[in-house]
Design a protein around this motif. Sequence first.
Motif, PDB file in Angstrom:
ATOM      1  N   VAL A  64      -6.786  38.159  40.278  1.00 26.36           N
ATOM      2  CA  VAL A  64      -7.162  38.244  38.864  1.00 26.36           C
ATOM      3  C   VAL A  64      -6.928  36.894  38.185  1.00 26.36           C
ATOM      4  O   VAL A  64      -7.744  36.440  37.377  1.00 26.36           O
ATOM      5  N   LEU A  65      -5.809  36.247  38.513  1.00 25.69           N
ATOM      6  CA  LEU A  65      -5.542  34.923  37.949  1.00 25.69           C
ATOM      7  C   LEU A  65      -6.630  33.927  38.339  1.00 25.69           C
ATOM      8  O   LEU A  65      -7.064  33.117  37.516  1.00 25.69           O
ATOM      9  N   ALA A  66      -7.043  33.980  39.600  1.00 25.19           N
ATOM     10  CA  ALA A  66      -8.083  33.054  40.056  1.00 25.19           C
ATOM     11  C   ALA A  66      -9.381  33.279  39.284  1.00 25.19           C
ATOM     12  O   ALA A  66     -10.065  32.318  38.906  1.00 25.19           O
ATOM     13  N   ALA A  67      -9.736  34.535  39.030  1.00 23.61           N
ATOM     14  CA  ALA A  67     -10.948  34.828  38.264  1.00 23.61           C
ATOM     15  C   ALA A  67     -10.820  34.318  36.830  1.00 23.61           C
ATOM     16  O   ALA A  67     -11.777  33.753  36.271  1.00 23.61           O
ATOM     17  N   LEU A  68      -9.654  34.497  36.233  1.00 26.14           N
ATOM     18  CA  LEU A  68      -9.422  34.008  34.862  1.00 26.14           C
ATOM     19  C   LEU A  68      -9.571  32.489  34.807  1.00 26.14           C
ATOM     20  O   LEU A  68     -10.259  31.952  33.929  1.00 26.14           O
ATOM     21  N   ARG A  69      -8.923  31.796  35.735  1.00 24.91           N
ATOM     22  CA  ARG A  69      -8.967  30.325  35.723  1.00 24.91           C
ATOM     23  C   ARG A  69     -10.379  29.801  35.970  1.00 24.91           C
ATOM     24  O   ARG A  69     -10.802  28.816  35.366  1.00 24.91           O
ATOM     25  N   ALA A  70     -11.101  30.479  36.864  1.00 24.95           N
ATOM     26  CA  ALA A  70     -12.475  30.051  37.138  1.00 24.95           C
ATOM     27  C   ALA A  70     -13.339  30.182  35.887  1.00 24.95           C
ATOM     28  O   ALA A  70     -14.176  29.317  35.606  1.00 24.95           O
ATOM     29  N   ALA A  71     -13.124  31.259  35.128  1.00 26.79           N
ATOM     30  CA  ALA A  71     -13.899  31.443  33.899  1.00 26.79           C
ATOM     31  C   ALA A  71     -13.589  30.350  32.885  1.00 26.79           C
ATOM     32  O   ALA A  71     -14.492  29.807  32.239  1.00 26.79           O
ATOM     33  N   VAL A  72     -12.304  30.003  32.751  1.00 32.56           N
ATOM     34  CA  VAL A  72     -11.922  28.952  31.806  1.00 32.56           C
ATOM     35  C   VAL A  72     -12.493  27.606  32.242  1.00 32.56           C
ATOM     36  O   VAL A  72     -12.991  26.821  31.419  1.00 32.56           O
ATOM     37  N   GLU A  73     -12.440  27.336  33.537  1.00 34.29           N
ATOM     38  CA  GLU A  73     -12.997  26.074  34.029  1.00 34.29           C
ATOM     39  C   GLU A  73     -14.500  25.989  33.766  1.00 34.29           C
ATOM     40  O   GLU A  73     -15.026  24.905  33.485  1.00 34.29           O
ATOM     41  N   ASP A  74     -15.190  27.132  33.831  1.00 34.40           N
ATOM     42  CA  ASP A  74     -16.633  27.145  33.607  1.00 34.40           C
ATOM     43  C   ASP A  74     -16.993  27.302  32.133  1.00 34.40           C
ATOM     44  O   ASP A  74     -18.175  27.273  31.782  1.00 34.40           O
ATOM     45  N   GLY A  75     -15.991  27.505  31.266  1.00 29.05           N
ATOM     46  CA  GLY A  75     -16.272  27.689  29.849  1.00 29.05           C
ATOM     47  C   GLY A  75     -16.898  29.032  29.531  1.00 29.05           C
ATOM     48  O   GLY A  75     -17.654  29.162  28.578  1.00 29.05           O
ATOM     49  N   ARG A  76     -16.572  30.077  30.337  1.00 28.77           N
ATOM     50  CA  ARG A  76     -17.153  31.393  30.144  1.00 28.77           C
ATOM     51  C   ARG A  76     -16.155  32.341  29.469  1.00 28.77           C
ATOM     52  O   ARG A  76     -14.955  32.121  29.495  1.00 28.77           O
ATOM     53  N   GLU A  77     -16.692  33.436  28.903  1.00 32.06           N
ATOM     54  CA  GLU A  77     -15.832  34.511  28.447  1.00 32.06           C
ATOM     55  C   GLU A  77     -15.253  35.240  29.652  1.00 32.06           C
ATOM     56  O   GLU A  77     -15.821  35.219  30.747  1.00 32.06           O
ATOM     57  N   TRP A  78     -14.116  35.903  29.429  1.00 32.29           N
ATOM     58  CA  TRP A  78     -13.488  36.654  30.524  1.00 32.29           C
ATOM     59  C   TRP A  78     -12.698  37.794  29.927  1.00 32.29           C
ATOM     60  O   TRP A  78     -12.113  37.673  28.828  1.00 32.29           O
ATOM     61  N   SER A  79     -12.692  38.912  30.633  1.00 31.22           N
ATOM     62  CA  SER A  79     -11.843  40.036  30.232  1.00 31.22           C
ATOM     63  C   SER A  79     -11.273  40.669  31.484  1.00 31.22           C
ATOM     64  O   SER A  79     -11.905  40.669  32.551  1.00 31.22           O
ATOM     65  N   GLY A  80     -10.074  41.180  31.371  1.00 31.51           N
ATOM     66  CA  GLY A  80      -9.427  41.808  32.504  1.00 31.51           C
ATOM     67  C   GLY A  80      -8.042  42.297  32.119  1.00 31.51           C
ATOM     68  O   GLY A  80      -7.579  42.122  30.990  1.00 31.51           O
ATOM     69  N   VAL A  81      -7.371  42.917  33.084  1.00 34.10           N
ATOM     70  CA  VAL A  81      -6.019  43.454  32.878  1.00 34.10           C
ATOM     71  C   VAL A  81      -5.086  42.759  33.854  1.00 34.10           C
ATOM     72  O   VAL A  81      -5.374  42.666  35.048  1.00 34.10           O
ATOM     73  N   LEU A  82      -3.967  42.268  33.330  1.00 34.81           N
ATOM     74  CA  LEU A  82      -3.060  41.429  34.110  1.00 34.81           C
ATOM     75  C   LEU A  82      -1.631  41.906  33.896  1.00 34.81           C
ATOM     76  O   LEU A  82      -1.252  42.247  32.769  1.00 34.81           O
ATOM     77  N   LEU A  83      -0.848  41.918  34.959  1.00 32.70           N
ATOM     78  CA  LEU A  83       0.571  42.253  34.829  1.00 32.70           C
ATOM     79  C   LEU A  83       1.319  41.046  34.272  1.00 32.70           C
ATOM     80  O   LEU A  83       1.320  39.973  34.871  1.00 32.70           O
ATOM     81  N   ASN A  84       1.927  41.216  33.113  1.00 34.77           N
ATOM     82  CA  ASN A  84       2.726  40.165  32.482  1.00 34.77           C
ATOM     83  C   ASN A  84       4.179  40.604  32.379  1.00 34.77           C
ATOM     84  O   ASN A  84       4.524  41.752  32.697  1.00 34.77           O
ATOM     85  N   HIS A  85       5.033  39.683  31.909  1.00 33.60           N
ATOM     86  CA  HIS A  85       6.462  39.975  31.773  1.00 33.60           C
ATOM     87  C   HIS A  85       6.918  39.563  30.390  1.00 33.60           C
ATOM     88  O   HIS A  85       6.575  38.488  29.901  1.00 33.60           O
ATOM     89  N   ARG A  86       7.712  40.423  29.767  1.00 28.32           N
ATOM     90  CA  ARG A  86       8.069  40.277  28.357  1.00 28.32           C
ATOM     91  C   ARG A  86       9.493  39.778  28.184  1.00 28.32           C
ATOM     92  O   ARG A  86      10.427  40.308  28.781  1.00 28.32           O
ATOM     93  N   GLY A  87       9.632  38.717  27.360  1.00 29.51           N
ATOM     94  CA  GLY A  87      10.930  38.273  26.871  1.00 29.51           C
ATOM     95  C   GLY A  87      11.855  37.756  27.951  1.00 29.51           C
ATOM     96  O   GLY A  87      11.508  37.668  29.139  1.00 29.51           O
ATOM     97  N   PRO A  88      13.071  37.413  27.561  1.00 32.04           N
ATOM     98  CA  PRO A  88      14.055  36.908  28.533  1.00 32.04           C
ATOM     99  C   PRO A  88      14.389  37.936  29.611  1.00 32.04           C
ATOM    100  O   PRO A  88      14.761  37.573  30.723  1.00 32.04           O
ATOM    101  N   GLU A  89      14.244  39.230  29.267  1.00 34.63           N
ATOM    102  CA  GLU A  89      14.566  40.275  30.255  1.00 34.63           C
ATOM    103  C   GLU A  89      13.487  40.398  31.317  1.00 34.63           C
ATOM    104  O   GLU A  89      13.680  41.086  32.314  1.00 34.63           O
ATOM    105  N   ARG A  90      12.318  39.782  31.083  1.00 35.15           N
ATOM    106  CA  ARG A  90      11.196  39.798  32.031  1.00 35.15           C
ATOM    107  C   ARG A  90      10.754  41.235  32.334  1.00 35.15           C
ATOM    108  O   ARG A  90      10.495  41.609  33.475  1.00 35.15           O
ATOM    109  N   THR A  91      10.634  42.051  31.289  1.00 28.10           N
ATOM    110  CA  THR A  91      10.174  43.425  31.443  1.00 28.10           C
ATOM    111  C   THR A  91       8.677  43.422  31.733  1.00 28.10           C
ATOM    112  O   THR A  91       7.893  42.845  30.977  1.00 28.10           O
ATOM    113  N   PRO A  92       8.236  44.069  32.809  1.00 28.53           N
ATOM    114  CA  PRO A  92       6.806  44.055  33.131  1.00 28.53           C
ATOM    115  C   PRO A  92       5.995  44.906  32.158  1.00 28.53           C
ATOM    116  O   PRO A  92       6.436  45.971  31.713  1.00 28.53           O
TER     117      PRO A  92
END
Length: 771
Positions: free
Chosen positions: A526-554
């Motif tokens: 998913v990260l690779a698809a996001l970066r490719a879209a940014v490099e090409d100057g395209r719109e992108w949408s998707g769902v990504l696992l992130n981590h919140r705050g110092p506790e790194r809550t997913p």
Amino acid sequence: MTQEVTVRVRDVLLGAGVRSVFQPIVELDTGDVVAYEALARGPVGPLERPDRLFAAARAEGLLAQLDEACRAAAFRGAVASGLLAPLTLFVNVEPEVLDSAPLDELLAIAEGAPGDLRVVVEITERALAARPAELLRTVARVRELGWGVALDDVGADAMSLAFMPLLQPDVVKLDLRLVQERPGAAVAEIMHAVNAYAQASGATVLAEGIEDERHLTMARALGAHLGQGWLFGRPGPAPVPGLRAGELRLPEAPAVGRFAESSPFALLPPGTPLRRSPKSLLIELSKQLEREALRIGSTCVVAATFQEARHLTPATTGRYRDLVERTGFVCALGEGLPAEPLPGLRGAALSPHDPVRGEWDVVVLGPHFAVALLARDLGDDGPDARRTFEYALTYDRGTVVAAAHSLLSRVAPRAARPAGAPAPAVTAVAAGTTTAVGPGVAAAVGAAAVAAGVAGPGADASVAERVLQRVLGTTSHGVTIADVTRPDQPLVYVNAAFEELSGLRSEQVLGRNCRFLQGPGTDPAVLAALRAAVEDGREWSGVLLNHRGPERTPWWNEIQLAPVRDADGRVVRYVGLQNDVTERVEAQRALEVERDRTRAHLRRIEDLARTDALTGLPDRRHLADRVAGALAAGNAVALLLCDLDGFRAVNDRFGHGAGDDLLVAVAGRLRDVLPPGGLAARLGGDEFIVALTAPPGRPALGAAREVAARLSRAVTDPIPLDGVEVSISVSVGVAVSAAGDGVEDLLHRADEAVCERKRAQRGEPRPAPLR
């Protein structure tokens, strides 16, 4: 921030409403409590939590006063609670005010204590990149007082690993995610760096966030000597009862005070061999050190001098732009250089009288690698390209650390954005200087002012800014704007909703790439698809696992990104809309798990319906389907029909239960001798059948006869039943497929082959063929 809260913050400070609670720090090997960390609290109410209290003070410009009040409360509370020697008191210093932090009152409290008040000052990684010179000065002041230094939250950001050799902390505090999350490559990198530093310096490793025995086991495995967390005691107004007190032994403080006043070349140890070199060789040596820095990556500090600003040429600027993007910290010093020669590159304008002005220095410092090129201009006349230098290339870690300390002590602080000032990206969009916004989220954000009727040609930019700020500030969606024209594409605007989503304040994320949200489990595809879209100057949408705050809550982030282009069509910003869809994703995943479980049950039910209940072998229908598929595919098929000889006698002598046991044993032996791809099935009664397949043109009869011989030997071996070994035999009939054969044709011929074999065993003549 309302006036009511403003008054409350001032009331807290004026009314001595700041207090401290203390959490024990325990020596893991002995269980002794050796220190307490002072944690700030406001009065009971909305400002009791430290994050709210500090946010309110920061918004009203009272951060320095609050930080001073917190330290004073910590010292007074420690004295009142008897947290004196042999115990140690850990006290935090707010990074934003650390250089001007008043220490006189603290010294007075410490000197007036009835016993020795031992102090360790904690510094977080947030101070490292913004104000390195001030940070190093503060550490020097703390050490002059005889106090220790702890580096907090190590591992939360690669910057802490990069600066660890420079700060030379006495205690390394591991970020709590290292003990609470599943180990991965990032944890391994952190622990390699921390253990290398601890072994070289004698520093103590402290693990935070130990809440249960599993966390304690991980802390020990990570090399921690000290531990802190709810397993040992929660923060309270007084020491935790029942814990035996011990002494925290810190390494001897390093002597770093002279580094700031000296130049890197002057810090070379006496007797260091010096060489002479033309400028051309130093250029190549410098490039090689730059390549080493790129290899080390985000945990590396690079410091360089250029004598004069003109020596930072376009070619060199390009290389240093790469360093800024891929390493932890880079600075360049020289006469006439600005505080930021290029985005992300920290600078300092050297005085003509500064001894560093006459040097060519390149320092590369990482957790496991240290090298410095230290050169002095010999002042040759003539063309610049023919200048000569006296230089040394040193890998001595102590000398490299001293040289880096000397240069970073001269770096100008990063300019802070005034409170309330609009982010540059917001100003640009609102003022109408960015156009050609694509459809979707960027259109919604970029066109907000247009929809309000104020952001068109000739519109008042200040009104448009206020409208857009209002729109972005009140939406429940997290909004981010990244500047893609700058190295590493940093965030230049986040709204309040994004602060809540990320668990971090705007000043903690502005200037950073959004990758700080990523962590263990984030899908690389998913990260690779996001970066490719940014490099090409395209719109992108998707769902990504992130981590919140110092506790790194997913949490699961539904992201929509869209480019913002300038009048020439060049992508200059990326606008992002972000939503927490964790509940939806978890519900979908739970549904998928349930569907998989249901499918597995259905497959199991189907298998049971096509399986012989006694032996567990496939039944006749299952075998027929497999054989039909092989024949349809053009494969050669051989069927081996196995009829047990002597089975009825076993039933008559031992009973039907023993007969069933015999059939199960025979089924196991058939499985054991099957070649790869073969299938054994039970037809019924004492009859079994084996199907063998071979590609078209491959001889099948010979292979089938070899398997038949193995089956016969396997079945003939004695079988134990009720303590008695029983011997039976088997008659095997072989039939090999021919053109046009179906399953029933093969079964019929295999049955005839068995009958023929039994007649031969009985000595009966073969019947004449029917006419």
